[in-house]
Design a protein around this motif. Structure first.
Motif, PDB file in Angstrom:
ATOM      1  N   VAL A 201      49.113  47.446  38.450  1.00  0.00           N
ATOM      2  CA  VAL A 201      47.757  47.805  37.985  1.00  0.00           C
ATOM      3  C   VAL A 201      46.892  48.235  39.168  1.00  0.00           C
ATOM      4  CG1 VAL A 201      45.634  46.893  36.972  1.00  0.00           C
ATOM      5  CG2 VAL A 201      47.851  46.355  35.940  1.00  0.00           C
ATOM      6  N   GLU A 202      46.986  47.511  40.281  1.00  0.00           N
ATOM      7  CA  GLU A 202      46.161  47.815  41.450  1.00  0.00           C
ATOM      8  C   GLU A 202      46.474  49.196  42.017  1.00  0.00           C
ATOM      9  OE1 GLU A 202      44.695  45.636  45.570  1.00  0.00           O
ATOM     10  OE2 GLU A 202      46.486  44.928  44.534  1.00  0.00           O
ATOM     11  N   LEU A 203      47.764  49.528  42.128  1.00  0.00           N
ATOM     12  CA  LEU A 203      48.152  50.827  42.684  1.00  0.00           C
ATOM     13  C   LEU A 203      47.974  51.938  41.662  1.00  0.00           C
ATOM     14  CD1 LEU A 203      51.389  49.792  44.646  1.00  0.00           C
ATOM     15  CD2 LEU A 203      49.065  50.047  45.522  1.00  0.00           C
ATOM     16  N   GLY A 204      48.470  51.721  40.452  1.00  0.00           N
ATOM     17  CA  GLY A 204      48.356  52.753  39.419  1.00  0.00           C
ATOM     18  C   GLY A 204      46.912  53.040  39.057  1.00  0.00           C
ATOM     19  N   GLY A 205      46.096  51.983  38.956  1.00  0.00           N
ATOM     20  CA  GLY A 205      44.682  52.183  38.637  1.00  0.00           C
ATOM     21  C   GLY A 205      43.961  52.953  39.726  1.00  0.00           C
ATOM     22  N   ALA A 206      44.324  52.700  40.993  1.00  0.00           N
ATOM     23  CA  ALA A 206      43.703  53.424  42.105  1.00  0.00           C
ATOM     24  C   ALA A 206      44.040  54.905  42.039  1.00  0.00           C
ATOM     25  CB  ALA A 206      44.161  52.834  43.431  1.00  0.00           C
ATOM     26  N   MET A 239      31.479  57.353  47.212  1.00  0.00           N
ATOM     27  CA  MET A 239      30.831  56.050  47.074  1.00  0.00           C
ATOM     28  C   MET A 239      31.105  55.448  45.701  1.00  0.00           C
ATOM     29  SD  MET A 239      27.094  56.671  48.816  1.00  0.00           S
ATOM     30  CE  MET A 239      26.912  57.222  50.493  1.00  0.00           C
ATOM     31  N   LEU A 240      31.030  56.294  44.666  1.00  0.00           N
ATOM     32  CA  LEU A 240      31.287  55.821  43.304  1.00  0.00           C
ATOM     33  C   LEU A 240      32.722  55.345  43.161  1.00  0.00           C
ATOM     34  CD1 LEU A 240      29.987  55.539  40.515  1.00  0.00           C
ATOM     35  CD2 LEU A 240      30.805  57.834  39.971  1.00  0.00           C
ATOM     36  N   ALA A 241      33.666  56.109  43.714  1.00  0.00           N
ATOM     37  CA  ALA A 241      35.080  55.728  43.618  1.00  0.00           C
ATOM     38  C   ALA A 241      35.348  54.426  44.367  1.00  0.00           C
ATOM     39  CB  ALA A 241      35.963  56.850  44.163  1.00  0.00           C
ATOM     40  N   VAL A 242      34.765  54.280  45.550  1.00  0.00           N
ATOM     41  CA  VAL A 242      34.944  53.051  46.335  1.00  0.00           C
ATOM     42  C   VAL A 242      34.324  51.869  45.602  1.00  0.00           C
ATOM     43  CG1 VAL A 242      34.292  51.872  48.468  1.00  0.00           C
ATOM     44  CG2 VAL A 242      35.130  54.217  48.557  1.00  0.00           C
ATOM     45  N   GLY A 243      33.123  52.064  45.049  1.00  0.00           N
ATOM     46  CA  GLY A 243      32.456  50.975  44.323  1.00  0.00           C
ATOM     47  C   GLY A 243      33.241  50.524  43.107  1.00  0.00           C
ATOM     48  N   ILE A 244      33.769  51.480  42.343  1.00  0.00           N
ATOM     49  CA  ILE A 244      34.573  51.126  41.167  1.00  0.00           C
ATOM     50  C   ILE A 244      35.858  50.424  41.596  1.00  0.00           C
ATOM     51  CG2 ILE A 244      35.881  52.079  39.220  1.00  0.00           C
ATOM     52  CD1 ILE A 244      33.778  54.273  39.010  1.00  0.00           C
ATOM     53  N   SER A 245      36.465  50.886  42.684  1.00  0.00           N
ATOM     54  CA  SER A 245      37.687  50.249  43.189  1.00  0.00           C
ATOM     55  C   SER A 245      37.437  48.794  43.549  1.00  0.00           C
ATOM     56  CB  SER A 245      38.213  51.005  44.409  1.00  0.00           C
ATOM     57  OG  SER A 245      38.573  52.321  44.089  1.00  0.00           O
ATOM     58  N   LEU A 246      36.331  48.535  44.237  1.00  0.00           N
ATOM     59  CA  LEU A 246      36.010  47.153  44.612  1.00  0.00           C
ATOM     60  C   LEU A 246      35.726  46.295  43.389  1.00  0.00           C
ATOM     61  CD1 LEU A 246      33.721  47.839  47.716  1.00  0.00           C
ATOM     62  CD2 LEU A 246      36.066  46.990  47.734  1.00  0.00           C
ATOM     63  N   THR A 247      35.033  46.863  42.401  1.00  0.00           N
ATOM     64  CA  THR A 247      34.700  46.110  41.196  1.00  0.00           C
ATOM     65  C   THR A 247      35.953  45.754  40.397  1.00  0.00           C
ATOM     66  OG1 THR A 247      32.563  47.247  41.043  1.00  0.00           O
ATOM     67  CG2 THR A 247      33.363  46.152  39.054  1.00  0.00           C
ATOM     68  N   LEU A 248      36.872  46.728  40.287  1.00  0.00           N
ATOM     69  CA  LEU A 248      38.092  46.510  39.502  1.00  0.00           C
ATOM     70  C   LEU A 248      39.229  45.946  40.346  1.00  0.00           C
ATOM     71  CD1 LEU A 248      38.112  49.783  37.347  1.00  0.00           C
ATOM     72  CD2 LEU A 248      37.165  47.532  36.776  1.00  0.00           C
ATOM     73  N   LYS A 249      38.953  45.680  41.641  1.00  0.00           N
ATOM     74  CA  LYS A 249      39.956  45.150  42.575  1.00  0.00           C
ATOM     75  C   LYS A 249      41.165  46.087  42.696  1.00  0.00           C
ATOM     76  CE  LYS A 249      38.584  40.369  41.711  1.00  0.00           C
ATOM     77  NZ  LYS A 249      37.668  40.377  42.856  1.00  0.00           N
ATOM     78  N   LEU A 250      40.869  47.377  42.866  1.00  0.00           N
ATOM     79  CA  LEU A 250      41.899  48.386  43.091  1.00  0.00           C
ATOM     80  C   LEU A 250      41.965  48.699  44.584  1.00  0.00           C
ATOM     81  CD1 LEU A 250      40.991  50.839  40.166  1.00  0.00           C
ATOM     82  CD2 LEU A 250      42.601  48.919  40.126  1.00  0.00           C
ATOM     83  N   ASP A 251      43.017  49.390  45.001  1.00  0.00           N
ATOM     84  CA  ASP A 251      43.181  49.740  46.409  1.00  0.00           C
ATOM     85  C   ASP A 251      42.234  50.872  46.785  1.00  0.00           C
ATOM     86  OD1 ASP A 251      44.863  51.564  48.559  1.00  0.00           O
ATOM     87  OD2 ASP A 251      45.052  49.424  48.914  1.00  0.00           O
ATOM     88  N   ILE A 358      43.800  38.098  54.518  1.00  0.00           N
ATOM     89  CA  ILE A 358      42.705  37.323  53.924  1.00  0.00           C
ATOM     90  C   ILE A 358      43.048  36.932  52.490  1.00  0.00           C
ATOM     91  CG2 ILE A 358      40.297  37.438  53.172  1.00  0.00           C
ATOM     92  CD1 ILE A 358      39.768  39.219  55.623  1.00  0.00           C
ATOM     93  N   MET A 359      43.640  37.877  51.743  1.00  0.00           N
ATOM     94  CA  MET A 359      44.067  37.575  50.377  1.00  0.00           C
ATOM     95  C   MET A 359      45.139  36.484  50.389  1.00  0.00           C
ATOM     96  SD  MET A 359      44.200  41.496  48.959  1.00  0.00           S
ATOM     97  CE  MET A 359      45.103  41.049  47.469  1.00  0.00           C
ATOM     98  N   ALA A 360      46.114  36.601  51.308  1.00  0.00           N
ATOM     99  CA  ALA A 360      47.164  35.592  51.403  1.00  0.00           C
ATOM    100  C   ALA A 360      46.573  34.239  51.810  1.00  0.00           C
ATOM    101  CB  ALA A 360      48.218  36.034  52.417  1.00  0.00           C
ATOM    102  N   GLY A 361      45.600  34.274  52.724  1.00  0.00           N
ATOM    103  CA  GLY A 361      44.946  33.042  53.133  1.00  0.00           C
ATOM    104  C   GLY A 361      44.275  32.337  51.963  1.00  0.00           C
ATOM    105  N   HIS A 362      43.683  33.115  51.072  1.00  0.00           N
ATOM    106  CA  HIS A 362      43.039  32.533  49.888  1.00  0.00           C
ATOM    107  C   HIS A 362      44.084  31.919  48.957  1.00  0.00           C
ATOM    108  CE1 HIS A 362      40.279  32.048  46.535  1.00  0.00           C
ATOM    109  NE2 HIS A 362      41.122  32.744  45.772  1.00  0.00           N
TER     110      HIS A 362
END
Length: 558
Positions: A201-206, A239-251, A358-362
């Motif tokens: 989902v993360e790669l395909g959605g991006a 900016m819009l693409a980056v913002g949506i990526s961060l919101t949906l947790k995409l790459d 950081i993700m692995a640390g969490h």
């Protein structure tokens, strides 16, 4: 305006000024400017003077994501379909070779070292899997910055751009599988499939988001958006693409990359100038990004054994990248320059690896190691230390690889060549000036015996008085016998415009275009009335094209 606003603004100003100073210093040391940015960040950040504190860095985190978006967009603009049609099999083989071999060679020794420290087999295996997955990533930012700084172009450069673009997707896939295995082994999860689905989902959605953003941007360009507003439209879409990526947790990088790839294929001709404008705009963005990367690296709290683990990681990753690239290139029939140089050129590790750590640390923070440290902390500290090492070593190694392949200084345009030349480099100095007080026959004989189209005219004192052109001579020949009773000064045009020999060629030709002049007399300096030659637009353009081909052929002076 609040105190935090002033702190953020002062941080931005300090980072840019310090970064520029660091870049200038390291260029003098014949090292890539990106190393200067990172070192300056270390000096003013957590590991040094602490002029950039944690609050300001946290506030600027969205800016860092935007910087990654610009980098991904520009990388995508370099990925043309014809390149993958021609070299696709080679790129896939090299990608799998260097990525999987780095995964294996880092995972095994790092896992063994963690076992020696902890004595827990499950913790060591899970740590080795995560370290191996993170090791497969290559930093596109610093790698591309070196290629752009040294104007690299050629077979090796093309392969580097493709691999750093694809490495992100491979690293994310290996990471998703690796953390899934690690959580199962440490009894923090019961199935690997949620991680697989999340990664897909993360790669395909991006990719889907990036294609949609690129399509929308191409529609805006085709709709006739004014040229001076196209850059603003592009940055807004990014900016819009980056913002949506961060919101949906995409790459973020992959989404921006897909935007660039889509745009360059939908509007190839009209987008080239746009990519050039974005690259010009990105200079302060790059400086801030890399300075903040260095500022975030906190080294004081790391125990000694972490540095030992980092050393094993760096050595094993380097061997894996170089051996894997050579193996993949050999099996796929890649050119020697690619299979021998690519592994060195993709040495850098940056934002993607730190983000994955950081993700692995969490995910693995609940597994204690003793002395107040857990597995998550160990992974973050180790990857931070390795990032420091490879970010300082990686850019010079990338520069060395493309220089050894003789590919620096090739990615130039006619504008670049003109900006590097002066009028003196292309002016015509073969013609002796014509005295204004002699009969016109002298000019007639000159044009009859040579292929000249113009010649400067001087007075008795040797000063420039005018310009005799072949066209002007033809108009004067309407009078019978005029060659013997007309003087050159009677026919020559006035020298109302001159250009200095030391003038930048691009500026001089631009002014000639504006004045619609094909030939202009050249003087040594402003106020000097002695002719030094002629600047002929056609001749100058030919010389520029010759120099362009010479540089792209790899024989330019470095």
């Amino acid at each position: 305006m609040g105190a935090l606003d002033l702190e953020v603004l002062s941080t931005l100003g300090l980072a840019v000024l310090a970064g520029l100073a660091g870049a200038a210093l390291f260029r003098r040391l014949r090292m890539p400017q990106v190393v200067g940015y990172i070192v300056i960040g270390l000096v003013i950040g957590r590991s040094g003077l602490r002029l950039v504190d944690g609050a300001a860095q946290e506030t600027l985190e969205p800016f860092n994501m935007f910087a990654l978006g610009i980098i991904g967009f520009l990388v995508g603009g370099e990925l043309h379909a014809d390149i993958f049609r021609k070299y696709g099999k080679q790129f896939v083989a090299i990608l799998l070779g260097e990525g999987l071999l780095a995964f294996a060679l880092v995972g095994v020794p790092c896992g063994l070292l963690v076992y020696l420290i902890t004595g827990d087999m499950m913790v060591s295996v899970s740590s080795g899997v995560v370290f191996g997955a993170i090791a497969s990533a290559t930093d596109p930012a610093s790698t591309m910055d070196v290629l752009w700084e040294y104007r690299a172009a050629g077979a090796l450069t093309t392969a580097i751009i493709a691999i750093v673009a694809l490495d992100d997707a491979l690293a994310m896939t290996l990471y998703g599988l690796g953390t899934g295995v690690a959580r199962i082994l440490t009894r923090h999860g019961g199935s690997i499939w949620p991680q697989v689905v999340h990664t897909v989902v993360e790669l395909g959605g991006a990719v889907v988001l990036g294609v949609a953003a690129g399509w929308g941007l191409s529609r805006g360009i085709r709709a006739g958006v004014q040229k001076d507003r196209t850059l603003a439209l592009t940055l807004a879409v990014l900016m819009l693409a980056v913002g949506i990526s961060l919101t949906l947790k995409l790459d973020v990088v992959l989404a921006a990359m897909a935007t660039g790839v889509t745009l360059i294929h939908l509007v190839p001709h009209r987008s080239r100038e746009l990519f050039h404008a974005v690259r010009a705009f990105s200079a302060p963005v790059y400086i801030l990004f890399f300075v903040l990367v260095g500022a975030r690296l906190g080294l004081a709290a790391m125990p000694l054994w972490i540095w030992a683990l980092a050393a094993v990681y760096v050595i094993a990753r380097s061997i894996g990248k170089m051996a894997g690239a050579w193996l993949g290139g050999t099996l796929s029939g890649a050119e020697p320059v690619v299979r021998n140089g690519l592994g060195s050129a993709i040495f850098a590790q940056g934002g993607v690896a730190v983000g994955l750590s950081i993700m692995a640390g969490h995910h693995l923070s609940g597994i204690p190691l003793g002395n107040g440290m857990n597995v998550g902390d160990m992974i973050i500290f180790t990857v931070t230390a390795t990032t420091l090492i490879v970010q300082l070593v990686g850019p010079p190694v990338t520069r060395w690889a493309v220089q050894r392949a003789d590919e620096t200084g090739r990615n130039v345009t006619e504008e670049d060549v003109m900006d590097a030349m002066t009028v003196a480099d292309v002016m015509n100095t073969d013609m002796e000036p014509l005295p204004s007080h002699v009969p016109l026959r002298r000019a007639y004989d000159l044009f009859a015996e040579t292929d000249a189209s113009a010649c400067p005219v001087i007075g008795r004192n040797g000063n420039l008085e005018g310009l005799m052109t072949f066209h002007g001579l033809k108009e004067a020949l309407c009078e019978p016998g005029c060659l013997d009773w007309l003087l050159i000064g009677d026919v020559a045009g006035a020298a109302d415009t001159t250009v200095e020999s030391g003038r930048n060629l691009g500026e001089a030709l631009h002014e000639m275009d504006q004045m619609q002049r094909d030939i202009v007399p050249v003087v040594l300096s402003r106020g000097d009335e002695m002719p030094a030659g002629l600047l002929e637009r056609g001749r100058a353009r030919r010389r520029v094209r010759e120099e362009l081909m010479r540089r792209r052929g790899g024989t330019a002076t470095r």
